[in-house]
Write an enzyme that holds these catalytic residues in place. Sequence first.
Site, PDB file in Angstrom:
ATOM      1  CE1 TYR A 158       1.521   4.811  17.842  1.00  0.00           C
ATOM      2  CE2 TYR A 158       1.052   7.131  18.170  1.00  0.00           C
ATOM      3  CZ  TYR A 158       1.092   6.027  17.356  1.00  0.00           C
ATOM      4  OH  TYR A 158       0.701   6.151  16.044  1.00  0.00           O
ATOM      5  CE1 TYR A 161       3.872   5.545  14.337  1.00  0.00           C
ATOM      6  CE2 TYR A 161       3.177   7.816  14.708  1.00  0.00           C
ATOM      7  CZ  TYR A 161       3.279   6.713  13.873  1.00  0.00           C
ATOM      8  OH  TYR A 161       2.782   6.780  12.593  1.00  0.00           O
ATOM      9  CG  PHE A 204      -5.650   2.554   5.809  1.00  0.00           C
ATOM     10  CD1 PHE A 204      -6.817   2.565   5.051  1.00  0.00           C
ATOM     11  CD2 PHE A 204      -5.068   3.783   6.146  1.00  0.00           C
ATOM     12  CE1 PHE A 204      -7.391   3.767   4.628  1.00  0.00           C
ATOM     13  CE2 PHE A 204      -5.635   4.975   5.740  1.00  0.00           C
ATOM     14  CZ  PHE A 204      -6.789   4.979   4.971  1.00  0.00           C
ATOM     15  CB  ILE A 205      -1.171   3.271   3.487  1.00  0.00           C
ATOM     16  CG1 ILE A 205      -1.697   4.364   4.432  1.00  0.00           C
ATOM     17  CG2 ILE A 205      -0.429   3.901   2.300  1.00  0.00           C
ATOM     18  CD1 ILE A 205      -0.620   5.252   5.057  1.00  0.00           C
ATOM     19  CB  THR A 254       4.037   9.841  11.339  1.00  0.00           C
ATOM     20  OG1 THR A 254       2.878  10.483  11.888  1.00  0.00           O
ATOM     21  CG2 THR A 254       5.136   9.908  12.399  1.00  0.00           C
ATOM     22  CD1 TRP A 278      -2.504  10.897   4.774  1.00  0.00           C
ATOM     23  CD2 TRP A 278      -1.904   9.092   3.580  1.00  0.00           C
ATOM     24  NE1 TRP A 278      -1.328  11.193   4.114  1.00  0.00           N
ATOM     25  CE2 TRP A 278      -0.935  10.107   3.382  1.00  0.00           C
ATOM     26  CE3 TRP A 278      -1.736   7.868   2.941  1.00  0.00           C
ATOM     27  CZ2 TRP A 278       0.181   9.937   2.562  1.00  0.00           C
ATOM     28  CZ3 TRP A 278      -0.623   7.689   2.114  1.00  0.00           C
ATOM     29  CH2 TRP A 278       0.323   8.718   1.927  1.00  0.00           C
ATOM     30  CE  LYS A 293     -16.587   5.297  25.460  1.00  0.00           C
ATOM     31  NZ  LYS A 293     -16.027   3.967  25.649  1.00  0.00           N
ATOM     32  CB  ILE A 347      10.343  -7.086   8.320  1.00  0.00           C
ATOM     33  CG1 ILE A 347       9.699  -6.041   9.227  1.00  0.00           C
ATOM     34  CG2 ILE A 347       9.649  -7.166   6.970  1.00  0.00           C
ATOM     35  CD1 ILE A 347      10.037  -4.606   8.805  1.00  0.00           C
TER      36      ILE A 347
HETATM   37  N1  LIG Z   1      -2.846   6.120   7.977  1.00  0.00           N
HETATM   38  C1  LIG Z   1      -2.273   7.279   8.247  1.00  0.00           C
HETATM   39  O1  LIG Z   1      -2.900   8.311   8.172  1.00  0.00           O
HETATM   40  C2  LIG Z   1      -0.831   7.373   8.616  1.00  0.00           C
HETATM   41  C3  LIG Z   1      -0.417   8.574   9.141  1.00  0.00           C
HETATM   42  C4  LIG Z   1       0.916   8.750   9.479  1.00  0.00           C
HETATM   43  C5  LIG Z   1       1.822   7.746   9.260  1.00  0.00           C
HETATM   44  N2  LIG Z   1       1.400   6.571   8.720  1.00  0.00           N
HETATM   45  C6  LIG Z   1       2.425   5.562   8.506  1.00  0.00           C
HETATM   46  O2  LIG Z   1       2.154   4.845   7.296  1.00  0.00           O
HETATM   47  C7  LIG Z   1       2.462   3.471   7.460  1.00  0.00           C
HETATM   48  C8  LIG Z   1       1.258   2.592   7.118  1.00  0.00           C
HETATM   49  O3  LIG Z   1       0.162   2.995   7.902  1.00  0.00           O
HETATM   50  P1  LIG Z   1      -1.273   2.296   7.813  1.00  0.00           P
HETATM   51  O4  LIG Z   1      -2.247   3.323   8.212  1.00  0.00           O
HETATM   52  O5  LIG Z   1      -1.433   1.609   6.510  1.00  0.00           O
HETATM   53  O6  LIG Z   1      -1.146   1.231   8.998  1.00  0.00           O
HETATM   54  P2  LIG Z   1      -1.576  -0.318   9.062  1.00  0.00           P
HETATM   55  O7  LIG Z   1      -1.407  -0.746  10.463  1.00  0.00           O
HETATM   56  O8  LIG Z   1      -2.910  -0.502   8.425  1.00  0.00           O
HETATM   57  O9  LIG Z   1      -0.484  -1.018   8.130  1.00  0.00           O
HETATM   58  C9  LIG Z   1       0.780  -1.421   8.583  1.00  0.00           C
HETATM   59  C10 LIG Z   1       1.017  -2.829   8.062  1.00  0.00           C
HETATM   60  O10 LIG Z   1       2.349  -3.220   8.430  1.00  0.00           O
HETATM   61  C11 LIG Z   1       2.320  -4.580   8.799  1.00  0.00           C
HETATM   62  N3  LIG Z   1       3.443  -4.879   9.680  1.00  0.00           N
HETATM   63  C12 LIG Z   1       3.710  -4.299  10.884  1.00  0.00           C
HETATM   64  N4  LIG Z   1       4.808  -4.878  11.424  1.00  0.00           N
HETATM   65  C13 LIG Z   1       5.240  -5.810  10.559  1.00  0.00           C
HETATM   66  C14 LIG Z   1       6.315  -6.735  10.564  1.00  0.00           C
HETATM   67  N5  LIG Z   1       7.154  -6.813  11.601  1.00  0.00           N
HETATM   68  N6  LIG Z   1       6.484  -7.558   9.510  1.00  0.00           N
HETATM   69  C15 LIG Z   1       5.621  -7.488   8.450  1.00  0.00           C
HETATM   70  N7  LIG Z   1       4.575  -6.658   8.395  1.00  0.00           N
HETATM   71  C16 LIG Z   1       4.376  -5.815   9.433  1.00  0.00           C
HETATM   72  C17 LIG Z   1       0.973  -4.749   9.518  1.00  0.00           C
HETATM   73  O11 LIG Z   1       0.569  -6.103   9.557  1.00  0.00           O
HETATM   74  C18 LIG Z   1       0.064  -3.855   8.694  1.00  0.00           C
HETATM   75  O12 LIG Z   1      -0.613  -4.591   7.688  1.00  0.00           O
HETATM   76  C19 LIG Z   1       2.991   3.324   8.890  1.00  0.00           C
HETATM   77  O13 LIG Z   1       4.402   3.384   8.857  1.00  0.00           O
HETATM   78  C20 LIG Z   1       2.442   4.519   9.611  1.00  0.00           C
HETATM   79  O14 LIG Z   1       3.270   4.907  10.682  1.00  0.00           O
HETATM   80  C21 LIG Z   1       0.091   6.349   8.431  1.00  0.00           C
HETATM   81  O1  LIG Z   2      -2.767   9.729  11.071  1.00  0.00           O
HETATM   82  C1  LIG Z   2      -1.726  10.373  11.258  1.00  0.00           C
HETATM   83  O2  LIG Z   2      -1.392  11.303  10.550  1.00  0.00           O
HETATM   84  C2  LIG Z   2      -0.858  10.034  12.450  1.00  0.00           C
HETATM   85  O3  LIG Z   2      -1.595  10.378  13.549  1.00  0.00           O
HETATM   86  C3  LIG Z   2      -2.259   9.426  14.312  1.00  0.00           C
HETATM   87  O4  LIG Z   2      -2.394  10.099  15.536  1.00  0.00           O
HETATM   88  P1  LIG Z   2      -3.715  10.854  15.923  1.00  0.00           P
HETATM   89  O5  LIG Z   2      -4.205  11.747  14.847  1.00  0.00           O
HETATM   90  O6  LIG Z   2      -3.513  11.494  17.250  1.00  0.00           O
HETATM   91  O7  LIG Z   2      -4.661   9.597  16.129  1.00  0.00           O
HETATM   92  P2  LIG Z   2      -6.207   9.351  16.007  1.00  0.00           P
HETATM   93  O8  LIG Z   2      -6.510   8.066  16.683  1.00  0.00           O
HETATM   94  O9  LIG Z   2      -6.625   9.452  14.604  1.00  0.00           O
HETATM   95  O10 LIG Z   2      -6.841  10.507  16.920  1.00  0.00           O
HETATM   96  C4  LIG Z   2      -7.116  11.807  16.494  1.00  0.00           C
HETATM   97  C5  LIG Z   2      -7.653  12.615  17.656  1.00  0.00           C
HETATM   98  O11 LIG Z   2      -8.930  12.084  18.060  1.00  0.00           O
HETATM   99  C6  LIG Z   2      -8.953  11.839  19.464  1.00  0.00           C
HETATM  100  N1  LIG Z   2      -9.877  10.678  19.677  1.00  0.00           N
HETATM  101  C7  LIG Z   2      -9.562   9.453  19.191  1.00  0.00           C
HETATM  102  C8  LIG Z   2     -10.445   8.395  19.350  1.00  0.00           C
HETATM  103  C9  LIG Z   2     -11.684   8.604  20.018  1.00  0.00           C
HETATM  104  O12 LIG Z   2     -12.537   7.682  20.180  1.00  0.00           O
HETATM  105  N2  LIG Z   2     -11.945   9.832  20.486  1.00  0.00           N
HETATM  106  C10 LIG Z   2     -11.092  10.896  20.341  1.00  0.00           C
HETATM  107  O13 LIG Z   2     -11.387  12.019  20.808  1.00  0.00           O
HETATM  108  C11 LIG Z   2      -7.509  11.649  19.862  1.00  0.00           C
HETATM  109  O14 LIG Z   2      -7.309  11.919  21.222  1.00  0.00           O
HETATM  110  C12 LIG Z   2      -6.816  12.627  18.934  1.00  0.00           C
HETATM  111  O15 LIG Z   2      -6.876  13.921  19.502  1.00  0.00           O
HETATM  112  C13 LIG Z   2      -1.436   8.166  14.524  1.00  0.00           C
HETATM  113  O16 LIG Z   2      -0.367   8.406  15.377  1.00  0.00           O
HETATM  114  C14 LIG Z   2      -0.854   7.627  13.270  1.00  0.00           C
HETATM  115  O17 LIG Z   2      -1.699   6.798  12.576  1.00  0.00           O
HETATM  116  C15 LIG Z   2      -0.322   8.643  12.334  1.00  0.00           C
HETATM  117  O18 LIG Z   2       1.081   8.642  12.438  1.00  0.00           O
END
Ligand SMILES: NC(=O)c1ccc[n+]([C@@H]2O[C@H](COP(=O)([O-])OP(=O)(O)OC[C@H]3O[C@@H](n4cnc5c(N)ncnc54)[C@H](O)[C@@H]3O)[C@@H](O)[C@H]2O)c1
Ligand SMILES: O=C(O)[C@H]1O[C@H](OP(=O)(O)OP(=O)(O)OC[C@H]2O[C@@H](n3ccc(=O)[nH]c3=O)[C@H](O)[C@@H]2O)[C@H](O)[C@@H](O)[C@@H]1O
EC number: 4.1.1.35
Length: 391
Positions: A106, A186, A27-28, A140, A216, A252, A78
């Site tokens: 997790y 996690y 995604f990111i 995170t 995000w 939900k 990786i």
């Molecule tokens: N989206 C958010 O709001 C959010 C919030 C907090 C932290 N993060 C952190 O940001 C990073 C990216 O998040 P995202 O939302 O894009 O998640 P995502 O799951 O969409 O992207 C992660 C990517 O990493 C790749 N990947 C995982 N393991 C791998 C491996 N062993 N070898 C090669 N590729 C691998 C997956 O295939 C995936 O495309 C993560 O480290 C996540 O913990 C994201």
């Molecule tokens: O995005 C982030 O900053 C971080 O937080 C997320 O954790 P969390 O926010 O708890 O995950 P979500 O699935 O987005 O859930 C948000 C809240 O919605 C609730 N939820 C989720 C899904 C649903 O169907 N219903 C519902 O009530 C969860 O219990 C939680 O309280 C994930 O851990 C990571 O992607 C990331 O590190």
Amino acid sequence: MASVGRVDLDGNAIKGMTICMIGAGGFIGSHLCEKLMAETPHKVLAVDVYSDKIKHLLEPAEASVPWADRIQFHRINIKNDSRLEGLIKMADLVINLAAICTPADYNTRPLDTIYSNFIDALPVVKYCSENNKRLIHFSTCEVYGKTIGSFLPKDSPLRQDPAYFVLKEDASPCIFGSIEKQRWSYACAKQLIERLIYAEGAENDLEFTIVRPFNWIGPRMDFIPGIDGPSEGVPRVLACFSNNLLRREPLKLVDGGESQRTFIYIKDAIEAVLLMIENPARANGHIFNVGNPNNEVTVRQLAEMMNEVYSKVSGEPSLEVPTIDVSSKEFYGEGYDDSDKRIPDMTIINRQLGWNPKTSLWDLLESTLTYQHRTYAAAVKQAISKPLASN
Ligand SMILES: NC(=O)c1ccc[n+]([C@@H]2O[C@H](COP(=O)([O-])OP(=O)(O)OC[C@H]3O[C@@H](n4cnc5c(N)ncnc54)[C@H](O)[C@@H]3O)[C@@H](O)[C@H]2O)c1
Ligand SMILES: O=C(O)[C@H]1O[C@H](OP(=O)(O)OP(=O)(O)OC[C@H]2O[C@@H](n3ccc(=O)[nH]c3=O)[C@H](O)[C@@H]2O)[C@H](O)[C@@H](O)[C@@H]1O
């Protein structure tokens, strides 16, 4: 074009660089690749096991797009691929995004979660340190865990005091639940990799930046179960609620939907990452919260707002029964726990990079749910009608 006359925050010309982006197909990563291709001269060595979310950049309809020779995809896991070090050696900067990062994993796959977020990141840090490569590592906001305020009595006036809930990179403690609450596997793995990177900086002069994203959200986040991901899969909340809206079923709410989150639009957040990439002197050695403190809602309020916005963008009536309560044990299984509240302190990112988020929650939901509707509505309708058709 994009590269002409670009300067950093101190007025110096920005030179083109080669970036090894691990997890670029997620995604990111997909949004960061888009931004780098459209607005900068930089080259990307994109590493991932999947490329679906960046295929529009890799196989563009017109062969002559300006970035055709600036992005290369390497299908590498990786965990076990010796080509990784070679790619890191070719780069000026490494960005590590690869991780298991969906809460449903997790407590149900804690070993995979810990390996992915700590063990698998170790060689990346080691190769950067040994080869003097700058590293931007994605951690995170979950490393903060629960707020101090959540331990105060429910009626304590101190709960309203920001000192008890605003999360500061250099001052707030990391507060996790007990070991059997495997939700924290996690956060704990991410915390340890942060500490390791920080120590590599202190002892071996590794140039690093750590990013702590705060929820995000935007297009291409996760998957819609049964459409472009497993039917039984549980993505993060945006995709869970989008799936419910597309299927016209109640959203939900886990344990009453009382937890609070601040959501930030992916495009605002990517602006912050680009500033880190292009201003190493201001970003190195820092840990940055990246979130939008103005977009705070309870999960219940998010559900209600998404129901309203989806009705507007799809032209369908809003759901009559918009939400249904579900216990966390039923939804996530044994060992789930939750962060109560997440407000990022913005002092450090403001001071170092002058960055601020722009997009309101309503606006970011409107553009994201428009994308969800356009991308998935027809496929979901077809999937729903299939079992009936085969009767
Ligand atoms: N989206 C958010 O709001 C959010 C919030 C907090 C932290 N993060 C952190 O940001 C990073 C990216 O998040 P995202 O939302 O894009 O998640 P995502 O799951 O969409 O992207 C992660 C990517 O990493 C790749 N990947 C995982 N393991 C791998 C491996 N062993 N070898 C090669 N590729 C691998 C997956 O295939 C995936 O495309 C993560 O480290 C996540 O913990 C994201
Ligand atoms: O995005 C982030 O900053 C971080 O937080 C997320 O954790 P969390 O926010 O708890 O995950 P979500 O699935 O987005 O859930 C948000 C809240 O919605 C609730 N939820 C989720 C899904 C649903 O169907 N219903 C519902 O009530 C969860 O219990 C939680 O309280 C994930 O851990 C990571 O992607 C990331 O590190």
